[in-house]
Design an enzyme around this catalytic site. Structure first.
Site, PDB file in Angstrom:
ATOM      1  N   CYS A  38       0.823  -1.207   0.000  1.00 46.69           N
ATOM      2  CA  CYS A  38       0.000   0.000   0.000  1.00 46.69           C
ATOM      3  C   CYS A  38       0.864   1.268   0.000  1.00 46.69           C
ATOM      4  O   CYS A  38       1.732   1.441  -0.847  1.00 46.69           O
ATOM      5  CB  CYS A  38      -0.938  -0.057   1.192  1.00 46.69           C
ATOM      6  SG  CYS A  38      -2.260   1.176   1.150  1.00 46.69           S
ATOM      7  N   ASP A  74     -10.032  -5.532  -4.686  1.00 50.68           N
ATOM      8  CA  ASP A  74      -9.485  -4.531  -3.777  1.00 50.68           C
ATOM      9  C   ASP A  74     -10.420  -3.322  -3.748  1.00 50.68           C
ATOM     10  O   ASP A  74     -10.619  -2.648  -4.758  1.00 50.68           O
ATOM     11  CB  ASP A  74      -8.096  -4.113  -4.256  1.00 50.68           C
ATOM     12  CG  ASP A  74      -7.364  -3.211  -3.271  1.00 50.68           C
ATOM     13  OD1 ASP A  74      -8.028  -2.585  -2.427  1.00 50.68           O
ATOM     14  OD2 ASP A  74      -6.132  -3.130  -3.360  1.00 50.68           O
ATOM     15  N   HIS A  91      -7.773  -6.227  -0.567  1.00 53.86           N
ATOM     16  CA  HIS A  91      -6.565  -5.419  -0.415  1.00 53.86           C
ATOM     17  C   HIS A  91      -5.551  -6.065   0.518  1.00 53.86           C
ATOM     18  O   HIS A  91      -4.346  -6.025   0.259  1.00 53.86           O
ATOM     19  CB  HIS A  91      -6.968  -4.048   0.136  1.00 53.86           C
ATOM     20  CG  HIS A  91      -5.832  -3.090   0.301  1.00 53.86           C
ATOM     21  ND1 HIS A  91      -5.185  -2.502  -0.774  1.00 53.86           N
ATOM     22  CD2 HIS A  91      -5.222  -2.607   1.416  1.00 53.86           C
ATOM     23  CE1 HIS A  91      -4.239  -1.699  -0.327  1.00 53.86           C
ATOM     24  NE2 HIS A  91      -4.225  -1.746   0.999  1.00 53.86           N
TER      25      HIS A  91
END
Length: 425
Positions: free
Chosen positions: A281, A323, A359
């Site tokens: 991320c 995601d 995610h």
């Protein structure tokens, strides 16, 4: 109650069956004698085996039960407490085979937390028990202690709430994040805050810099697992940590990241020319420029869900197609088409794309979290991560295996798996 005939524990009804006539026993229960033969004092009690009893969290578990009637309904239930005391549980409904056994590697769950043949379903399907706090995400803080998981064999197709009166057998397994011999070393050096994990043995080892997302703090469990698989791993904090003097952003991260890599490069047990980066991320943004700088010279990069360009080392891009936090699929196309392909570097790019995964692609068998509360000062806000439980679990298992292979290929080269670097100085 202790049976006087075999000195084993039996339920009160079993004692009655052993001492009263068959006719009277039939009149006292709705279950016919043939279906309950295993409950007499002359038959062995049901047995539950969970092996290994102690192992790493990324290792599969064998769960088997036996000494029951054929085609008999039973429930397998897993329960564990998080480090904050929250109860997590999962369960599956099974029927015994013709020989009176259940084997989760062979048999199908017909109800409960998951369906089908799922040998590790009792682990990746763990969810907060009814009545626990909303929006929980299971994350290990202290990697030097295990999660303790209790596995129960229950009579009938029931829920964990009904286990008290239906429990036939219990087994326990310890799920560890550090293999025996792995060293955990606190690092507070040149302003860098992190934890270094070294595999067992003298080294020298290939290494990875491990950078997490905007949740902040110091997250260690991926690094401890990587070290358990033969890679020195340095997990660093860059925000929301009491020992940090500066909270980093993308414009001020280069010097910090260089210092972290220099700590790895200068360590006597680490191969200084065999260092990679694994990031997730927002942590990817902080490591991108570092990975492209000529004087840093990292050997490979593993990324979860983010954008990249100007890279000169092999890249493994891991994404979940469901995601709900970032546009991972779109970003991956930008990386390949507008970035590496345009620059003539497609050969550096490998993508692992998982339909139905969200995610938060964690190491194998970690419980799936579609939504959790995330602290955004001054309050906690619900955050949607995405993914469905079965597809996400499959993505976690396969991606971790592929990540270890990728690191092995690019950080060890021709050396055999998990071998030491043994660089000549």
């Amino acid at each position: 109650m202790i049976c006087k005939l075999c000195s084993t524990y039996i339920k009160p009804l079993c004692f009655m069956a052993a001492t009263q006539s068959k006719k009277r026993w039939e009149s006292m229960t709705h279950l016919s004698p043939p279906a309950m033969r295993w409950r007499t004092s002359t038959s062995p009690a049901p047995v539950l085996t969970v092996t290994p009893a102690r192992g790493l969290v990324d290792e599969p578990i064998s769960i088997k039960a036996g000494f029951m009637p054929p085609q008999y309904p039973v429930t397998l239930c897993a329960q564990m407490r998080s480090e904050k005391g929250d109860l997590w549980e999962a369960f599956g409904h099974y029927k015994t085979s013709a020989d009176g056994t259940v084997n989760l590697a062979r048999d199908h769950s017909v109800g409960g937390s998951y369906l089908g043949c799922e040998p590790m379903g009792l682990f990746w399907a763990l969810q907060p028990a009814p009545g626990e706090r909303d929006g929980l995400r299971l994350r290990k803080k202290n990697v030097e202690t295990p999660f303790i998981v209790d596995i129960s064999l229950l009579e009938g197709h029931v829920t964990p709430r009904e286990r008290e009166n239906s429990e036939l057998a219990v087994a326990t397994t310890e799920r560890w994040y550090m293999a025996p011999g792995v060293q955990r070393i606190d690092i507070r050096q040149n302003g860098v805050v992190g934890t270094l994990f070294l595999p067992p043995g003298p080294g020298r080892f290939p290494a990875v810099l491990d950078v997490w997302g905007m949740g902040g703090g110091l997250v260690e469990y991926r690094s401890s697992l990587a070290a358990s698989r033969g890679f020195a791993s340095f997990s660093i904090a860059y925000m929301e940590h009491k020992d940090l003097t500066v909270q980093l952003d993308i414009d001020s991260s280069d010097a910090y990241m260089k210092k972290a890599i220099d700590i790895l490069r200068d360590h006597p047990q680490i191969c200084g020319d065999r260092i990679g980066v694994i990031s997730l991320c927002y942590g990817v943004y902080l490591t991108l420029r570092t990975a492209t700088l000529a004087d840093v010279n990292v050997r490979c990069t593993v990324m979860y869900s983010c954008v990249l360009k100007n890279l000169s080392c092999p890249l493994l891009y891991v994404l979940g197609e469901d995601d709900q936090n970032l546009s991972s699929t779109e970003n991956s196309k930008l990386v390949h088409i507008n970035g590496l392909k345009t620059a003539g570097k497609s050969y550096l790019y490998t993508r692992l794309s998982y339909p139905g995964a969200g995610h938060l692609i964690e190491p194998p068998y970690a419980p799936h979290t579609r939504m959790s509360y995330w602290r955004v000062k001054p309050e906690k806000l619900p955050t949607l991560w995405g993914g469905n439980i079965v597809s996400h679990a499959a993505a976690q298992e396969e991606s971790w295996r592929e990540i270890l292979k990728f690191l092995d290929k690019n950080l060890r080269g021709h050396l055999s798996s998990y071998a030491r670097c043994n660089v000549t100085e």
